[in-house]
Design a protein around this motif. Structure first.
Motif, PDB file in Angstrom:
ATOM      1  N   LYS A  87       0.816  -1.222   0.000  1.00 48.78           N
ATOM      2  CA  LYS A  87       0.000   0.000   0.000  1.00 48.78           C
ATOM      3  C   LYS A  87       0.848   1.270   0.000  1.00 48.78           C
ATOM      4  O   LYS A  87       0.500   2.265  -0.625  1.00 48.78           O
ATOM      5  N   TYR A  88       1.975   1.255   0.717  1.00 48.81           N
ATOM      6  CA  TYR A  88       2.777   2.468   0.880  1.00 48.81           C
ATOM      7  C   TYR A  88       3.978   2.506  -0.069  1.00 48.81           C
ATOM      8  O   TYR A  88       4.713   3.495  -0.089  1.00 48.81           O
ATOM      9  N   TRP A  89       4.186   1.459  -0.800  1.00 46.88           N
ATOM     10  CA  TRP A  89       5.408   1.334  -1.585  1.00 46.88           C
ATOM     11  C   TRP A  89       5.438   2.287  -2.773  1.00 46.88           C
ATOM     12  O   TRP A  89       4.494   2.360  -3.557  1.00 46.88           O
ATOM     13  N   LYS A  90       6.537   3.009  -2.892  1.00 47.68           N
ATOM     14  CA  LYS A  90       6.752   3.887  -4.038  1.00 47.68           C
ATOM     15  C   LYS A  90       7.616   3.139  -5.048  1.00 47.68           C
ATOM     16  O   LYS A  90       8.827   2.972  -4.848  1.00 47.68           O
ATOM     17  N   LYS A 121       5.235   3.941   6.156  1.00 44.55           N
ATOM     18  CA  LYS A 121       4.408   4.992   5.569  1.00 44.55           C
ATOM     19  C   LYS A 121       5.256   6.218   5.239  1.00 44.55           C
ATOM     20  O   LYS A 121       5.104   6.838   4.179  1.00 44.55           O
ATOM     21  N   LYS A 122       6.147   6.581   6.145  1.00 51.91           N
ATOM     22  CA  LYS A 122       6.959   7.787   5.968  1.00 51.91           C
ATOM     23  C   LYS A 122       8.010   7.612   4.870  1.00 51.91           C
ATOM     24  O   LYS A 122       8.403   8.587   4.225  1.00 51.91           O
ATOM     25  N   ASP A 124       7.854   5.287   2.256  1.00 50.79           N
ATOM     26  CA  ASP A 124       7.352   4.676   1.006  1.00 50.79           C
ATOM     27  C   ASP A 124       7.881   3.256   0.822  1.00 50.79           C
ATOM     28  O   ASP A 124       8.295   2.857  -0.264  1.00 50.79           O
TER      29      ASP A 124
END
Length: 509
Positions: A87-90, A121-122, A124
């Protein structure tokens, strides 16, 4: 005034009643703590996101692992469970946070909640988690018989992580631009440090929370640390509490040694059977000591030091006794109407049960016999319990259940320290995090140096218990815990910056 249970304490009794049938209370408290944490995570998630877990797209996967990585001729495999939260992966170059499973089942919450998730989350990050072999659903299909447990070891588990690293890298098209950081707590914390040590080309850095990286046959310091915690006023302990616990166990031991009052002891503690044999008496002592050990280790999870000290130091109208009477009241508070099983035979039967799906107790005791020891005896002068809880009484379990002799047990523990470096590990970019009242910090790295003389990175959190830093932060967390998590966050941020600098240097070359 008659003591009554508050709603919170009634809740505690309900929790305990479901898991006191057999076996050491401490281990079952550990498993129940995990259940309580998962229930809490479920409530928090539903409060934030009506769709619950589906909102996070947690993916359940299975990896076919070699049963024995060190036997190239071996063909046996087992199915190992893993989880992914992207979900948070860049994409494509975001970092990878690897959560390492320990001596219990993996859960969806391991990639949805926790301090490592907040940091993901912070930054990515891609969140992945691997269940430890022989725990949860990742069990050898041949079962838990002695001949099959031969492939259960930390060395095999580290190889599992290396294979998993390759699997995830291929599945998500990861490259050297993706910085991996491993996270783990308790035994899994040690695995996190050891993974960085053994596979520095795979893990760029590691966070090891409450990690016992030094094997120890006689871990009598555990009981000493419990005694110090019972005296610690910062966590609502007191010298009086410690003294009353000591008096209570001394009185119980005297009663058991008298022999003719065993019936009264059995009545006082509502034992399922009279503890006439020495082995059963030791089992009773251990079960009662486990209440204090588990409470200190998991302070504030579903019970705390202040609560048990209140029970131990306050008398009631119905029972004017303080020390021994407090121990009786505490036992009744824990077990309610159900009897306390102090049968050594029943404990052996549980450990000898090879049925898959009956918990993790057998597997972990096997690992203590073949790798770590960690036997929490009461042979330290500061131990508040009975000297009946001896090293010898625990060593015998290895022989009776697994046929592992004392000389072999000693060699196994020595090998682990030689293999991993004990508490002077040759590890770089590992952050060791410990709580002040956590007994396991005695086997971790606190203000020490690595084998080559470099100062080890560590965080010691005042008043914190076992793996407390790994939990998702709450508004009412103590200030020291918030500060400790901030130190961890700063470390992870610095590590990722260092990784970026090294990537740029490689490109320039």
């Amino acid at each position: 005034m008659k003591m009554t249970l508050s709603p919170a304490r009634c809740f505690i009794v309900l929790l305990i009643l479901s898991f006191v049938d057999a076996g050491r209370i401490f281990w079952e408290m550990k498993e129940r703590v995990r259940e309580v944490q998962l229930q809490r995570a479920e409530r928090l998630l539903l409060a934030k996101v009506p769709r619950g877990r589906q909102h996070f797209h947690v993916k359940l996967g299975f990896l076919e692992q070699q049963l024995d990585h060190f036997n190239r001729q071996g063909s046996k495999t087992f199915r190992q469970t893993y989880l992914v939260n992207d979900k948070y992966w860049k994409k494509p170059d975001g970092p990878v946070f690897l959560f390492i499973g320990g001596e219990g089942p993996l859960s969806w919450a391991d990639v949805v909640f926790g301090h490592h998730v907040e940091m993901a989350k912070k930054h990515d990050a891609l969140l992945v988690a691997l269940e430890h072999r022989f725990y949860g659903d990742s069990i050898n299909p041949d079962g838990l018989k002695m001949e099959n447990l031969a492939s259960l070891s930390s060395q095999q588990a580290l190889m599992d992580l290396a294979v998993f690293h390759e699997h995830i890298s291929q599945s998500f098209n990861l490259t050297s631009n993706n910085t991996w950081i491993s996270f783990g707590g308790s035994y899994a914390g040690a695995l996190s440090a050891w993974f960085k040590r053994g596979f520095p080309h795979l893990a760029f850095a590691a966070v090891a929370s409450s990690a016992p990286i030094r094997a120890k046959l006689d871990f009598s310091a555990y009981s000493k640390m419990v005694g110090l915690a019972l005296q610690n006023e910062r966590v609502r302990g007191s010298l009086k509490c410690f003294s009353e616990v000591q008096k209570a166990f001394a009185a119980l031991e005297a009663a058991l040694m008298a022999g003719d009052v065993c019936h009264q002891v059995a009545t006082d503690f509502n034992c399922c059977q009279e503890p006439k044999d020495l082995d059963d008496q030791i089992c009773l002592m251990q079960n009662l000591a486990d209440i204090f050990m588990g409470t200190v280790q998991y302070n504030d999870e579903f019970m705390n030091i202040g609560m048990i000290c209140d029970v131990m130091t306050n008398k009631t109208r119905d029972d004017e006794r303080v020390g021994y009477g407090g121990l009786v009241r505490l036992s009744k508070m824990f077990f309610g109407a159900r009897c306390l099983d102090a049968s050594f035979k029943n404990e052996l039967n549980q450990l000898m049960n090879t049925t898959v799906g009956r918990g993790s107790y057998r597997q972990w005791i096997y690992q203590t016999c073949t790798e770590f020891g960690f036997y929490q005896s009461c042979e330290d002068a500061m131990c508040p319990f009975s000297r009946m809880i001896s090293l010898k009484s625990q060593e015998e379990i290895c022989q009776l259940v697994f046929g592992i002799s004392l000389p072999s047990l000693k060699r196994n523990v020595a090998f682990s320290n030689t293999y991993y470096g004990g508490d002077s590990p040759t590890t770089h970019r590992v952050l060791y995090v410990n709580g002040e009242i956590d007994p396991w910090r005695e086997l971790s790295v606190v203000g020490a140096c690595t084998a080559d003389g470099e100062k080890a990175r560590d965080v010691l959190i005042e008043g914190a218990a076992h793996c407390a830093d790994m939990m998702t932060g709450q508004v009412d967390d103590r200030a020291s815990l918030k500060s400790g998590r901030k130190e961890i966050e700063n470390y992870v941020t610095d590590i990722l910056r260092t990784a970026e600098v090294e990537k740029m240097e490689r490109r320039c070359d």
